[in-house]
Scaffold this active site. Structure first.
Site, PDB file in Angstrom:
ATOM      1  N   GLN A 410      74.601  80.721  16.990  1.00 46.28           N
ATOM      2  CA  GLN A 410      73.695  79.888  17.772  1.00 46.28           C
ATOM      3  C   GLN A 410      74.257  78.482  17.941  1.00 46.28           C
ATOM      4  O   GLN A 410      74.012  77.821  18.945  1.00 46.28           O
ATOM      5  CB  GLN A 410      72.326  79.824  17.099  1.00 46.28           C
ATOM      6  CG  GLN A 410      71.582  81.152  17.068  1.00 46.28           C
ATOM      7  CD  GLN A 410      70.316  81.063  16.250  1.00 46.28           C
ATOM      8  OE1 GLN A 410      69.723  80.000  16.126  1.00 46.28           O
ATOM      9  NE2 GLN A 410      69.899  82.188  15.679  1.00 46.28           N
ATOM     10  N   CYS A 411      74.991  78.002  16.944  1.00 42.63           N
ATOM     11  CA  CYS A 411      75.635  76.694  17.025  1.00 42.63           C
ATOM     12  C   CYS A 411      77.111  76.895  17.348  1.00 42.63           C
ATOM     13  O   CYS A 411      77.744  77.816  16.839  1.00 42.63           O
ATOM     14  CB  CYS A 411      75.495  75.934  15.705  1.00 42.63           C
ATOM     15  SG  CYS A 411      73.787  75.717  15.171  1.00 42.63           S
TER      16      CYS A 411
END
Length: 545
Positions: A410-411
């Site tokens: 997600q990052c």
């Protein structure tokens, strides 16, 4: 003022009190001319001043304009000379005695060779202004001198002042400042101070380093940044450094607690109460840095293949808004963190023939690619893919999307310096492209010897505008490449463009529900089948042997 006597060719030079004011508008005009016209030329320039005098008061001269620019016919105008020095040392060492001697000889020659009745006041230099303009701090050092012929004597008065334009916060401050220094603020015009905000413009003084650099061509660009995250923030700051003032952000995300440490336009307060919209905050931060920037933050979603359309009315509105904003800008930066979010802007950039630059980063590597315009047969971000963008992770092809992401996915996990290097490279690639003559050198992108000749040419002041730059922080290497456009590309091929033109809404609805249709339309499916058939034939041939 203390009076002194200086002997010049046995002529007594006396000082007398003579007030001087330099109109603030004059300094603004000097700034413009110094940057764009005078540059390092420090020869004397004719200027004009208003001369005012009242009974029992010392006369006042108000330096107002350069000669032949604007004349205030309501007052008596006197002629003077401006000698603006290039360094503070030159200003401090200016030889006034030599100047006075030279000017006196000029007057003597004029009087010896002309009849008195033919001499006009404009033939004499009634005053001079020696100055040094510090364009980094906008501080001005100047000395005024008034030369008056009275019954054969040459009377001279000096007045030396240092001031900074940024001291003028408002009209009252200006009057107070000038009165404190014994000056009459009769020529201060309120609208001069409106221009104070423009002093923050970063003017690249490249008179010696890059005299052929066309700054106006670069600073007039209208840039659209799709994505206001780590890359978007860094690209925006770099654009501002080039004095590009028209910047628009597109992003529908909000600032989260993990963002401010890497995304340079955000602070921790921006993530409170659920977080503020990134696009709006980023636009406001640029205005805080430079009030004169024309910056806008648009909170909107970019329609993506494989993602649900949702509300049809909202989808049509987002599409129309995206098409309009792309058509109104010159440069499109694709700075998002997924393939599918880059697809539609890539297609529209090709449709409207815009400069499109895509930036992608990994843990310790990055890619900057300049998409090809119609007149240049260069590839886009998708031209080297053989699979349509979709909301599915394909680990075998190293394709990541937004579906089923773990925390580390997600990052964007990267070395912090990668985003800054990639962003700076993207903006510098843009400026090189705008400055260069690609019609002549567009194919000379790999050969080193040709690249050097391009870099040293007068038409390519900023070097070669490469089509692709790949950087690797682990080895600190750059690889510069180029590739032709793929005829079966799922984003920029003529088949896809024509399909979008014929029915944009219907076309997008079909591929968003089933991204595989892109491969059918572009011809990739047929290409895959042919390759599979050839592989099968090769395998059969080897088995027979």
């Amino acid at each position: 003022m203390t009076a002194k006597a200086i002997e010049v060719n046995e002529t007594k030079v006396q000082l007398q009190l003579f007030k001087s004011i330099v109109d603030v508008n004059f300094w603004f005009r000097l700034v413009d001319l110094k940057k764009d016209v005078f540059k390092l030329d420090d020869k004397a320039r004719p200027i004009l001043a208003i001369c005012q005098g009242r009974d029992h008061q010392a006369p006042t001269s108000i330096v107002e304009c350069f000669k032949n620019e604007c004349l205030n016919l309501q007052f008596c105008m006197i002629q003077g000379l401006l000698m603006n020095q290039n360094t503070l040392e030159d200003y401090a060492d200016f030889d006034y005695r030599k100047y006075i001697k030279t000017q006196l000889e000029v007057y003597k020659e004029m009087l010896a060779n002309n009849h008195w009745e033919k001499i006009e006041i404009g033939d004499f230099c009634n005053f001079f202004l020696v100055s040094y303009a510090d364009l980094k701090k906008y501080k001005f050092h100047y000395t005024t001198g008034h030369i008056l012929l009275t019954h054969g004597d040459l009377n001279l008065e000096f007045q030396r002042i240092d001031f900074t334009l940024l001291d003028y916060l408002n009209i009252d401050d200006a009057y107070s400042y000038m009165n404190d220094h014994g000056l009459q603020a009769v020529a201060v015009i309120a609208n001069s101070f409106v221009r104070i905000s423009k002093l923050n413009e970063c003017s690249k003084e490249t008179w010696k380093t890059a005299p052929d650099l066309d700054l106006e061509k670069i600073s007039s660009l209208r840039c659209l940044l799709v994505g206001a995250g780590t890359l978007g923030c860094n690209v925006a700051r770099c654009l501002l450094g080039w004095n590009i003032k028209c910047i628009t952000f597109i992003d529908n995300g909000v600032v989260s607690p993990s963002n401010p440490v890497r995304q340079s336009l955000f602070v921790f307060d921006d993530c409170k109460n659920g977080g503020q919209y990134k696009a709006e905050v980023a636009a406001q931060r640029l205005k805080d840095i430079y009030p004169n920037v024309d910056c806008k933050g648009m909170v909107m979603s970019v329609p993506m293949p494989g993602h649900s359309i949702g509300d049809p009315a909202s989808f049509k509105n987002d599409l129309a808004e995206l098409m309009e904003v792309i058509s109104l800008h010159d440069v499109i930066f694709l700075l998002t963190d997924s393939r599918e979010s880059r697809w539609l802007p890539t297609l529209l950039g090709r449709l409207y023939n815009k400069i499109v630059i895509s930036v992608a980063i990994g843990f310790d590597s990055f890619l900057v690619i300049r998409h090809g315009l119609r007149e240049y047969n260069n590839s886009c971000y998708f031209c080297q893919d053989v699979i349509a963008p979709t909301n599915v992770n394909n680990t075998s092809l190293c394709l990541k999307s937004l579906q089923k992401r773990t925390l580390d996915q997600q990052c964007t996990v990267t070395r912090p310096g990668i985003s800054m290097i990639a962003s700076g490279t993207a903006v510098e690639l843009l400026t090189s492209y705008v400055q260069s003559n690609l019609a002549k050198y567009r194919n000379a992108l790999i050969d080193t010897s040709i690249g050097e000749s391009v870099s040293n040419s007068t038409q390519d002041t900023l070097g070669t505008a490469y089509q692709q730059i790949r950087g690797f922080l682990s080895t600190y290497e750059f690889i510069k490449t180029s590739s032709p456009r793929f005829n079966e590309c799922v984003a920029c091929s003529e088949k896809i463009i024509n399909e979008f033109k014929s029915d944009n809404i219907g076309f997008l609805e079909r591929i968003f529900n089933n991204p595989g249709i892109l491969e059918e339309i572009s011809g990739i499916s047929s290409l895959k089948k042919d390759l599979d058939q050839q592989e099968l034939e090769i395998s059969f041939s080897e088995a027979s042997e």
